[in-house]
Design a protein around this motif. Sequence first.
Motif, PDB file in Angstrom:
ATOM      1  N   THR A  98       0.795  -1.232   0.000  1.00 19.77           N
ATOM      2  CA  THR A  98       0.000   0.000   0.000  1.00 19.77           C
ATOM      3  C   THR A  98       0.824   1.276   0.000  1.00 19.77           C
ATOM      4  N   LEU A 107      -6.626   3.796   6.637  1.00 13.86           N
ATOM      5  CA  LEU A 107      -8.008   4.157   6.969  1.00 13.86           C
ATOM      6  C   LEU A 107      -8.969   3.976   5.799  1.00 13.86           C
ATOM      7  N   ASP A 108      -8.432   3.886   4.600  1.00 16.03           N
ATOM      8  CA  ASP A 108      -9.267   3.775   3.412  1.00 16.03           C
ATOM      9  C   ASP A 108      -9.461   2.301   3.038  1.00 16.03           C
ATOM     10  N   GLU A 110     -10.172   0.928   0.284  1.00 13.92           N
ATOM     11  CA  GLU A 110      -9.522   0.555  -0.978  1.00 13.92           C
ATOM     12  C   GLU A 110      -8.041   0.239  -0.761  1.00 13.92           C
ATOM     13  N   ASP A 111      -7.387   1.049   0.070  1.00 13.64           N
ATOM     14  CA  ASP A 111      -5.978   0.785   0.399  1.00 13.64           C
ATOM     15  C   ASP A 111      -5.857  -0.529   1.161  1.00 13.64           C
TER      16      ASP A 111
END
Length: 202
Positions: A98, A107-108, A110-111
């Motif tokens: 990432t 926190l995302d 998608e990541d």
Amino acid sequence: MNALAAIHVANKQLGLDEDTARDLYQRVTGKRSLRQMNDRELQLVVAAQRHAGFKPAEKGLQGPFAKKLQALWIAAWNLGIIRDRHDAAMLSFVKRQTGIEHTRFLLDAEDAAKAVDALKAWMTREAGVDWRQDVATAEWLRTSGAKIALAQWHRLSVAKAVDPKGFRKFVWDHAKPLDQMLEHDWPAVMNTLGDMVRKAIA
């Protein structure tokens, strides 16, 4: 860390010299010496230091995706495909996937998915874990723990360390009947199988 230790760390972090720190103590508790304070007063000082910007060091993993990543990492260790089960090794893996230094900054969704999907793909490629839900005919087989344990059993069968047909009995002996197994029941089985896998492929 206890309140007294936290106060000393906070003074250093906030750059408070002795007189300035004692001024803070007196303003908060009416006392200039930590030795004269009870636990409640010490906690009040810590609260005031936090208000001034003190950030205690956090231990362990934090972040909304930390537990899931840690569980998958330990599962990969129990499958015998990684050598280092420690959080530091997992964090290095997450950073490679990432570009993000720590799970507390992840926190995302998608990541996080980049790291989760990479781990799952690795476990499928190296240990044959079948994550698909559409092929799970039995309810118990829909859990991640069951999928991982079955892959462990297959690895042990290939190494001739277990009877290929003995999975059901093994689970019953170490936990409960298969049709009663829930997600939280599987870690104990996976950990036991993990010891066996590491010995078998060493």
